[in-house]
Design an enzyme around this catalytic site. Structure first.
Site, short mmCIF file in Angstrom:
data_model
loop_
_atom_site.label_atom_id
_atom_site.label_comp_id
_atom_site.label_asym_id
_atom_site.label_seq_id
_atom_site.Cartn_x
_atom_site.Cartn_y
_atom_site.Cartn_z
N ASP A 46 3.95 48.28 57.04
CA ASP A 46 4.31 49.34 57.96
C ASP A 46 3.20 50.37 57.96
O ASP A 46 2.33 50.35 57.07
CB ASP A 46 5.65 49.98 57.57
CG ASP A 46 6.43 50.51 58.78
OD1 ASP A 46 5.83 51.28 59.57
OD2 ASP A 46 7.62 50.19 58.93
N ASP B 228 -2.48 47.59 60.00
CA ASP B 228 -2.20 46.75 61.16
C ASP B 228 -1.89 45.32 60.72
O ASP B 228 -2.75 44.64 60.15
CB ASP B 228 -3.42 46.77 62.09
CG ASP B 228 -3.16 46.14 63.44
OD1 ASP B 228 -2.22 45.34 63.57
OD2 ASP B 228 -3.91 46.44 64.38
N ASP C 152 9.41 48.03 67.93
CA ASP C 152 9.42 48.96 69.05
C ASP C 152 9.60 48.16 70.35
O ASP C 152 8.79 47.28 70.65
CB ASP C 152 8.12 49.75 69.09
CG ASP C 152 8.17 50.96 70.02
OD1 ASP C 152 8.86 50.87 71.06
OD2 ASP C 152 7.54 51.98 69.71
N LYS D 15 9.47 50.82 78.83
CA LYS D 15 8.89 50.99 80.15
C LYS D 15 8.05 49.76 80.53
O LYS D 15 7.31 49.23 79.71
CB LYS D 15 8.03 52.25 80.20
CG LYS D 15 8.83 53.54 80.01
CD LYS D 15 7.94 54.76 80.09
CE LYS D 15 8.75 56.04 79.91
NZ LYS D 15 7.90 57.25 79.96
N ASP E 33 17.90 45.23 69.09
CA ASP E 33 19.08 45.72 69.78
C ASP E 33 18.75 46.10 71.21
O ASP E 33 19.56 46.75 71.88
CB ASP E 33 19.70 46.91 69.03
CG ASP E 33 18.80 48.13 69.04
OD1 ASP E 33 17.57 47.96 69.21
OD2 ASP E 33 19.30 49.25 68.86
N ARG F 16 21.56 50.83 58.39
CA ARG F 16 22.19 52.05 58.90
C ARG F 16 21.86 52.25 60.37
O ARG F 16 22.73 52.57 61.19
CB ARG F 16 21.73 53.25 58.06
CG ARG F 16 22.29 54.58 58.51
CD ARG F 16 21.86 55.67 57.54
NE ARG F 16 20.42 55.64 57.30
CZ ARG F 16 19.80 56.39 56.40
NH1 ARG F 16 20.49 57.20 55.62
NH2 ARG F 16 18.49 56.32 56.25
N PHE F 17 20.61 52.03 60.72
CA PHE F 17 20.19 52.15 62.11
C PHE F 17 20.96 51.17 62.99
O PHE F 17 21.43 51.51 64.08
CB PHE F 17 18.68 51.88 62.20
CG PHE F 17 18.16 51.66 63.60
CD1 PHE F 17 17.86 52.73 64.41
CD2 PHE F 17 17.97 50.38 64.09
CE1 PHE F 17 17.39 52.53 65.70
CE2 PHE F 17 17.50 50.17 65.38
CZ PHE F 17 17.20 51.25 66.18
#
Length: 286
Positions: free
Chosen positions: A133, A160, A183, A187, A219, A257-258
């Protein structure tokens, strides 16, 4: 302990004694201000480990600059030299040396604060997890969790993941790859930034051993549909679900949790589990 912070200021016109430290103005903050170029954590992860050694490309991640707690900073300072890996692209990593054993290694790209990673490592101590990360608080949090839970099968990568795969991992060296809640870049003009693309799958396939599983979860339903489309079409992967489609969440992937917050809001979480097919044998020449 010195109490020089509360020493009285010299009388007007008086000179300070030779070698005496100058006193900050009344009410000034005593927090250390880093000089330009000074590392945030001298013994921790580098700010940009790969530097300018590699071409700048469209990246699938954005570095997040949020507050590092005292506990996270302490873990970064103390544990990085033992359990951290700066992704500089300058060498091929010996994974057995990195983990201190010859166990299988699973690469996890994007681990957030690391709670799910730590839970999976605890549930399967025979499997090594290289978790990558760019989020400094998350790196410190995962290192702290690994120490408190006495997990020796976690290593934390900083930088990366594409450079790690392309430059620092040997072909066929991974027993699995996990990409949980990347992510979604919702858009349309940003879809090119999504990680799960044919080019990424081709690169990942070279580093996965035959039979290794690529496990994705998201999700964001439009992204899930794109993942399913590109994975199904890729010749190096096959769906582990008979007849195709999404997979039920496997028991080894904890409910984060997310994720729980998203489910409470009515979000649909989709898992995809695709297996690396055996490497194709090149036809004989001559």
């Amino acid at each position: 302990m010195s109490d020089s912070r509360h020493a009285p200021a010299p009388a007007p016109g008086a000179e300070a004694a030779p070698g005496a430290a100058s006193q900050p103005p009344a009410g000034a903050s005593l927090r250390h201000v880093r000089a330009k170029g000074e590392p945030r954590f001298p013994d921790g992860p580098k700010a940009d480990p790969a530097g300018s050694h590699f071409e700048r490309r469209i990246r699938s991640f954005q570095p997040r600059r949020s507050r590092v707690t005292a506990g996270q900073a302490d873990a970064l300072q103390r544990l990085w030299s033992r359990w951290g890996l700066d992704i500089d692209g300058q060498r091929v990593v010996d994974l057995a040396e990195l983990f201190g054993n010859a166990g299988p290694v699973v690469l996890e790209i994007g681990f957030g604060m690391g709670e799910a990673t730590a839970a999976m490592a605890a549930a399967d101590p025979a499997t090594n997890i290289l978790a990558v990360d760019v989020h400094t608080p998350g790196q410190g949090n995962l290192l702290g969790l690994a120490e408190r839970m006495e997990l020796s099968n976690i290593r934390v990568g900083n930088g990366d993941a594409i450079i790690l795969l392309r430059e620092m991992l040997a072909p066929g060296s991974l027993a699995g790859l996990r990409v949980y809640f990347p992510d979604p870049w919702p858009k349309k003009r940003h879809h090119k930034r999504r990680l799960i693309q044919p080019e990424f799958l081709t690169l990942a396939a070279t580093r996965l051993a035959p039979g290794a599983v690529l496990h994705c979860a998201t999700d964001w339903e439009p992204y899930a549909e794109q993942m399913l489309e590109v994975l199904t079409a890729h010749p190096d992967f096959e769906n582990t679900v008979p007849g195709g489609g999404f997979a039920p969440r496997p028991e080894h992937r904890p409910l984060t949790r997310f994720e729980g917050q998203g489910l409470d809001k009515g979000h649909v979480v989709n898992d995809l589990l695709f297996r690396r097919v055996p490497h194709k044998e090149l036809p004989p020449t001559g």
